[in-house]
Design a protein around this motif. Structure first.
Motif, short mmCIF file in Angstrom:
data_model
loop_
_atom_site.label_atom_id
_atom_site.label_comp_id
_atom_site.label_asym_id
_atom_site.label_seq_id
_atom_site.Cartn_x
_atom_site.Cartn_y
_atom_site.Cartn_z
N ASN A 249 -2.11 11.90 41.31
CA ASN A 249 -1.01 12.61 41.03
C ASN A 249 0.52 11.92 41.67
O ASN A 249 0.24 10.82 42.31
CB ASN A 249 -0.96 13.90 41.50
N LEU A 250 1.47 12.72 41.45
CA LEU A 250 2.78 12.27 42.10
C LEU A 250 2.63 12.29 43.71
O LEU A 250 3.09 11.52 44.53
CB LEU A 250 3.94 12.96 41.27
N LEU A 251 2.60 13.61 44.14
CA LEU A 251 3.05 13.96 45.60
C LEU A 251 1.85 15.08 45.73
O LEU A 251 1.31 16.04 45.00
CB LEU A 251 4.29 14.50 45.88
N THR A 252 0.90 15.02 46.79
CA THR A 252 0.25 15.96 47.52
C THR A 252 0.51 17.00 48.74
O THR A 252 1.12 16.28 49.46
CB THR A 252 -1.36 15.46 47.64
N VAL A 253 0.52 18.13 48.49
CA VAL A 253 0.81 18.82 49.70
C VAL A 253 -0.41 19.62 49.97
O VAL A 253 -1.07 20.17 49.30
CB VAL A 253 1.89 19.90 49.36
N LEU A 254 -1.02 19.27 51.29
CA LEU A 254 -2.22 20.02 51.91
C LEU A 254 -2.15 20.80 53.22
O LEU A 254 -1.74 20.02 54.16
CB LEU A 254 -3.06 18.91 51.91
N ARG B 131 5.04 28.68 46.22
CA ARG B 131 5.61 28.32 47.22
C ARG B 131 5.23 26.65 47.61
O ARG B 131 6.41 25.77 47.80
CB ARG B 131 4.74 28.81 48.50
N ALA B 132 4.30 26.12 47.22
CA ALA B 132 3.88 24.76 47.42
C ALA B 132 4.64 24.08 46.53
O ALA B 132 5.11 22.80 46.78
CB ALA B 132 2.38 24.47 47.43
N ASN B 133 4.75 24.47 45.12
CA ASN B 133 5.42 23.83 44.18
C ASN B 133 6.87 23.53 44.66
O ASN B 133 7.50 22.59 44.27
CB ASN B 133 5.30 24.49 42.81
#
Length: 279
Positions: free
Chosen positions: A177-182, A111-113
């Motif tokens: 990294n490129l982008l972080t989702v937290l 889902r996060a990806n």
């Protein structure tokens, strides 16, 4: 002072997301599509895992970088000499994951990806043509088929009073990294450093989602999106008696993706892992 939040369902959500990333390197989203019930369940199940002895059966693999990283070998942030006060587990689809935890945590991983891919596509549509012209390929395509995107389950244990002087839960650093989702953590503590040097709190309201630019996005866009320094400070009072769980997904390009004339994504990652002392 705190970062402002963006309603993901608002008509101008993408514009405000990009503006926030340019301004601070971070954006806080509400009303996003990742179920908070899933996040809450993962927090509970992984807290139990870190409280158990089972974690030691998954001691990290130094080559592959998957598995459990104990307190004793935690990262030392670039430019610092004290190890962070944290333990964590690295999750890759191809890596070792405890059987009872795998289905749920991989559901979140995918889902996060998927959400990050949509964000990257939207971000690219909102940046100047000269920035897009400098990319080796579209941002969202950089992560397609990547086997290096990392879901890290972080556990900051309760403070004991015996911590090394000057050590903190996570020293000031930027993401590789490129982008972080937290997803917002179950405790406050995350702070972002503004360009004036002042630190501001990142909202930790449960259900919020934090998005931030990493060093690779900064490199690929020639600095258009800043990779902002952030940290996790030590709690005080009664909060110091509690664990803190955090669930960042670090979106990594494929190793062969050209970020700039200086680096491929693979070269950049290897250099930074050596600097962190974990490889």
């Amino acid at each position: 002072m705190q970062l402002s939040t963006v309603d993901y369902t608002a008509p101008d959500a993408l514009e405000r997301l990009v503006d926030s990333l340019i301004d601070t390197g971070f954006c806080v989203l509400k009303n996003h599509p990742i179920p908070k019930e899933l996040v809450e369940s993962i927090y509970r199940s992984w807290q139990a895992f870190f409280d158990s002895g089972e974690k030691h059966e998954y001691f990290y693999d130094k080559t592959n970088q998957d598995g459990f990283f104990p307190l004793a070998i935690a990262e030392t942030a670039k430019g610092h000499t004290k190890k962070d006060i944290k333990e964590y587990y690295h999750i890759y689809p191809w890596g070792r994951i405890p059987a009872g935890l795998k289905e749920e945590v991989m559901d979140y991983y995918h889902r996060a990806n998927a959400f990050a891919t949509r964000l990257l596509s939207g971000i690219q549509r909102s940046v100047p043509e000269e920035v897009v012209a400098g990319l080796s390929m579209p941002l969202s395509e950089m992560i397609e088929g990547s086997d290096r995107t990392l879901l890290r389950v972080l556990h900051y244990p309760p403070m004991t009073g015996e911590e090394e002087a000057g050590a903190v839960r996570a020293a000031a650093h930027s993401d590789i990294n490129l982008l972080t989702v937290l997803p917002a953590s179950n405790q406050p503590g995350l702070q972002v450093r503004r360009t004036d040097g002042n630190w501001i709190d990142v909202p930790c309201d449960f259900g919020y989602l934090i998005v931030n630019a990493g060093d690779m996005l900064q490199e690929a866009t020639g600095g258009y999106f800043p990779s902002t320094i952030h940290r996790v400070i030590n709690p005080t009072g009664r909060m110091a008696e509690r664990s803190r769980i955090s669930l960042p997904t670090f979106l990594h390009p494929r190793a062969d993706v050209v970020l700039s004339e200086r680096y491929t994504a693979g070269d950049y990652l290897e250099e930074r892992l050596r600097e962190l002392g974990v490889k």
